[in-house]
Write an enzyme that holds these catalytic residues in place. Structure first.
Site, short mmCIF file in Angstrom:
data_model
loop_
_atom_site.label_atom_id
_atom_site.label_comp_id
_atom_site.label_asym_id
_atom_site.label_seq_id
_atom_site.Cartn_x
_atom_site.Cartn_y
_atom_site.Cartn_z
N ARG A 183 -3.60 6.27 0.75
CA ARG A 183 -4.19 7.49 1.29
C ARG A 183 -3.32 8.22 2.31
O ARG A 183 -3.65 9.34 2.70
CB ARG A 183 -5.56 7.18 1.90
CG ARG A 183 -6.64 7.09 0.84
CD ARG A 183 -7.97 6.71 1.43
NE ARG A 183 -7.93 5.35 1.93
CZ ARG A 183 -8.90 4.78 2.63
NH1 ARG A 183 -9.98 5.47 2.94
NH2 ARG A 183 -8.79 3.53 3.04
N ARG A 187 -7.19 11.20 -6.11
CA ARG A 187 -8.35 10.31 -6.06
C ARG A 187 -9.65 11.07 -5.75
O ARG A 187 -10.73 10.53 -5.96
CB ARG A 187 -8.13 9.25 -4.96
CG ARG A 187 -7.11 8.19 -5.27
CD ARG A 187 -7.73 6.93 -5.87
NE ARG A 187 -8.79 6.41 -5.04
CZ ARG A 187 -10.09 6.55 -5.29
NH1 ARG A 187 -10.48 7.19 -6.36
NH2 ARG A 187 -10.98 6.04 -4.48
N TYR A 228 -14.20 -12.80 -0.49
CA TYR A 228 -14.92 -11.55 -0.81
C TYR A 228 -16.17 -11.82 -1.64
O TYR A 228 -17.20 -11.18 -1.46
CB TYR A 228 -14.01 -10.59 -1.58
CG TYR A 228 -13.07 -9.81 -0.69
CD1 TYR A 228 -13.55 -8.82 0.16
CD2 TYR A 228 -11.71 -10.05 -0.70
CE1 TYR A 228 -12.69 -8.09 0.98
CE2 TYR A 228 -10.84 -9.33 0.11
CZ TYR A 228 -11.34 -8.36 0.95
OH TYR A 228 -10.50 -7.66 1.77
N ASP A 257 -6.41 -3.19 -7.83
CA ASP A 257 -6.98 -3.85 -6.65
C ASP A 257 -7.18 -5.32 -6.94
O ASP A 257 -7.32 -5.71 -8.10
CB ASP A 257 -8.32 -3.21 -6.26
CG ASP A 257 -8.69 -3.58 -4.83
OD1 ASP A 257 -8.16 -2.95 -3.91
OD2 ASP A 257 -9.46 -4.54 -4.64
N ARG A 276 0.82 -1.22 0.00
CA ARG A 276 0.00 0.00 0.00
C ARG A 276 0.84 1.26 0.00
O ARG A 276 0.45 2.27 0.59
CB ARG A 276 -0.96 0.02 1.20
CG ARG A 276 -2.08 -0.99 1.14
CD ARG A 276 -3.24 -0.47 0.29
NE ARG A 276 -4.16 -1.55 -0.01
CZ ARG A 276 -5.26 -1.81 0.70
NH1 ARG A 276 -5.57 -1.06 1.71
NH2 ARG A 276 -6.04 -2.79 0.35
O1 1CP Z 1 0.42 0.48 -3.26
C1 1CP Z 1 -0.13 -0.62 -3.37
O2 1CP Z 1 0.00 -1.53 -2.52
C2 1CP Z 1 -0.88 -0.91 -4.65
C3 1CP Z 1 -2.30 -0.84 -4.59
C4 1CP Z 1 -3.21 -1.85 -3.95
C5 1CP Z 1 -3.05 -3.21 -3.65
C6 1CP Z 1 -1.80 -4.05 -3.77
C7 1CP Z 1 -4.54 -1.51 -3.61
C8 1CP Z 1 -5.14 -0.18 -3.75
N1 1CP Z 1 -5.19 -2.65 -3.20
C9 1CP Z 1 -4.30 -3.70 -3.19
C10 1CP Z 1 -4.59 -5.09 -2.85
C11 1CP Z 1 -5.76 -5.41 -2.01
N2 1CP Z 1 -7.04 -4.94 -2.10
C12 1CP Z 1 -5.74 -6.39 -0.99
C13 1CP Z 1 -4.54 -7.23 -0.66
C14 1CP Z 1 -3.63 -6.52 0.27
C15 1CP Z 1 -4.16 -6.35 1.66
O3 1CP Z 1 -4.34 -7.37 2.35
O4 1CP Z 1 -4.38 -5.20 2.05
C16 1CP Z 1 -7.02 -6.46 -0.43
C17 1CP Z 1 -7.48 -7.35 0.70
C18 1CP Z 1 -7.84 -5.55 -1.13
C19 1CP Z 1 -9.27 -5.29 -0.93
C20 1CP Z 1 -9.51 -3.90 -0.55
N3 1CP Z 1 -9.43 -2.87 -1.44
C21 1CP Z 1 -9.74 -3.37 0.74
C22 1CP Z 1 -9.84 -4.17 2.03
C23 1CP Z 1 -11.27 -4.36 2.41
C24 1CP Z 1 -11.48 -5.25 3.63
O5 1CP Z 1 -12.12 -4.77 4.57
O6 1CP Z 1 -11.08 -6.43 3.62
C25 1CP Z 1 -9.85 -1.97 0.60
C26 1CP Z 1 -10.15 -0.96 1.66
C27 1CP Z 1 -9.63 -1.69 -0.79
C28 1CP Z 1 -9.57 -0.35 -1.44
C29 1CP Z 1 -8.24 0.10 -1.82
N4 1CP Z 1 -7.40 -0.58 -2.69
C30 1CP Z 1 -6.26 0.15 -2.87
C31 1CP Z 1 -6.37 1.34 -2.08
C32 1CP Z 1 -5.34 2.41 -1.98
C33 1CP Z 1 -7.62 1.29 -1.43
C34 1CP Z 1 -8.22 2.34 -0.50
C35 1CP Z 1 -9.35 3.07 -1.13
C36 1CP Z 1 -9.04 4.33 -1.88
O7 1CP Z 1 -7.92 4.77 -2.05
O8 1CP Z 1 -10.00 4.98 -2.30
#
Ligand code: 1CP
Length: 378
Positions: A52, A61, A175, A97, A48
């Site tokens: 944010r 964003r 999911y 994602d 990540r």
């Molecule tokens: O910088 C990076 O790491 C690249 C971007 C990235 C990656 C690798 C994002 C952007 N998402 C992911 C993978 C991802 N997405 C995972 C695996 C990693 C982890 O365990 O965190 C998972 C579980 C998700 C699912 C997801 N997407 C969640 C988790 C939800 C939950 O409660 O289980 C969330 C909040 C997101 C949204 C998301 N994806 C990425 C960002 C920066 C965000 C935040 C939202 C936004 O910026 O608006």
């Protein structure tokens, strides 16, 4: 030389014409560490890192739908590059994602503010599998990710390698059934106990799409691949062996077999969060690197994996709330614990939105500083 691709709008209009003669890689420390080779310092990146916690990320964003952003190669490229402008990370990870894969299989996924990813119509019973696309045209459904990777490979100008990624079959299944994040994942686990056959069918379907998806990412320019099994820990050893591990292995074996045909060698990382019980198995699963969360002690991880793989991780992300000198001490202990060879420094999970970018910088600097000194002393 590559300014044409960086600045010209024609590039956005016709991405299929982007060439694949990428700029030469200048810093291959991350790739060497993944293969267990010598390096001058321990490479570091953060899960990540495009997120944010960066004000410029929030600005880019603002007001835009999350998955629309994922579908825009230019936006993904910009978000991927933002952390590299601030910190000397040794790798970039493409902004995207894991939930784009269920979308490619025909499911709706929305990003709801304050709630996270939401499936309006999750899978409830095995009959619902019929709603999924069986033969997914990965190029058609996920070509936008490939375009983002190709564009980013050019724009990164060879500074560091670009990592592609996917969710693991079990995490994506969780999911798709749960409909979003959950504390217990009890709906998804109910399937494992009540519908094991249908569960395996879904996991196989996901595996097939993931293999094509990862190969497409490499063809587009990804130089390493990470598989996120973020919800492995909810399974426990018995179910992990049954419902996750075989698919993780299958993915690595099939991707590697295919890449071998074209003489390509792309390191693969498996990150099965909270699956400390599976460390020995994971180190014998065809991945070069095993990613660790912070619940595993570095020395014991080395002992248990017996030099078979490189290790990645695993500072508690919350340690970034410490003052900078404390971060440096924690990093030093971590690097000493893992040793400098076959090691990629990272956090044990992703950065949180309220983290101070300055402390992220302190983390990166501490990894480089301590490891350089340690390597000199060897
Ligand atoms: O910088 C990076 O790491 C690249 C971007 C990235 C990656 C690798 C994002 C952007 N998402 C992911 C993978 C991802 N997405 C995972 C695996 C990693 C982890 O365990 O965190 C998972 C579980 C998700 C699912 C997801 N997407 C969640 C988790 C939800 C939950 O409660 O289980 C969330 C909040 C997101 C949204 C998301 N994806 C990425 C960002 C920066 C965000 C935040 C939202 C936004 O910026 O608006």
């Amino acid at each position: 030389m590559y300014n044409y691709y960086l600045q010209s709008n024609t590039c956005a209009e016709d991405p299929d014409t982007w060439p694949k003669d990428f700029p030469t890689l200048q810093n291959d420390t991350f790739l060497r560490a993944a293969r267990g080779e010598e390096t001058e310092h321990v490479p570091v990146w953060c899960m990540r890192q495009a997120g944010r916690y960066l004000p410029e990320f929030r600005e880019s964003r603002a007001g835009k739908d999350f998955f629309d952003t994922c579908r825009s190669p230019e936006s993904c490229c910009e978000l991927t590059l933002q952390p590299l402008r601030r910190f000397p990370f040794d790798a970039a990870i493409i902004f995207s994602d894991i939930l784009v894969v269920p979308q490619a299989m025909g499911m709706d996924v929305l990003m709801v503010a304050g709630k996270g990813p939401t499936f309006p119509d999750p899978l409830k019973e095995p009959e619902d599998l019929q709603r999924l696309r069986t033969a997914v045209d990965v190029e058609k459904e996920l070509g936008y990710v490939f375009k983002a990777i190709t564009l980013t490979r050019h724009k990164i100008e060879g500074k560091v390698p670009l990592i592609g990624f996917t969710g693991a079959p079990w995490t994506l299944m969780a999911y798709m059934i749960e409909g979003g994040g959950s504390n217990t994942y009890s709906k998804a686990k109910r399937w494992l106990y009540r519908h094991p056959e249908a569960s395996h069918m879904l996991l196989r379907m996901l595996t097939d799409v993931i293999v094509e998806y990862l190969l497409g990412q490499v063809a587009a320019g990804a130089q390493a691949l990470q598989v996120f099994d973020s919800h492995a820990g909810i399974l426990g050893p018995v179910q992990f062996k049954d419902f996750s591990l075989p698919y993780l292995r299958d993915i690595a074996r099939r991707v590697k077999d295919k890449l071998k045909e074209t003489g390509q060698d792309v390191p693969m990382i498996v990150f099965a969060k909270d699956a400390h019980y599976a460390l020995e198995d994971l180190s014998q699963s065809h991945y070069e690197v095993v990613g660790l969360d912070w619940t595993i002690d570095p020395r014991s991880a080395r002992e248990r994996t017996g030099g078979k793989v490189s290790l990645q991780g695993n500072m508690d992300p919350c340690a970034l709330y410490s003052p900078k000198d404390r971060i440096s001490e924690i990093v030093q202990k971590m690097v000493e614990g893992f040793g400098t060879r076959g090691y990629i420094a990272n956090l044990g999970h992703g950065l949180y939105p309220d983290m101070d970018p300055e402390n992220v910088g302190a983390f990166v600097e501490a990894v480089h500083q301590h490891s350089k000194l340690m390597i000199k002393q060897i």
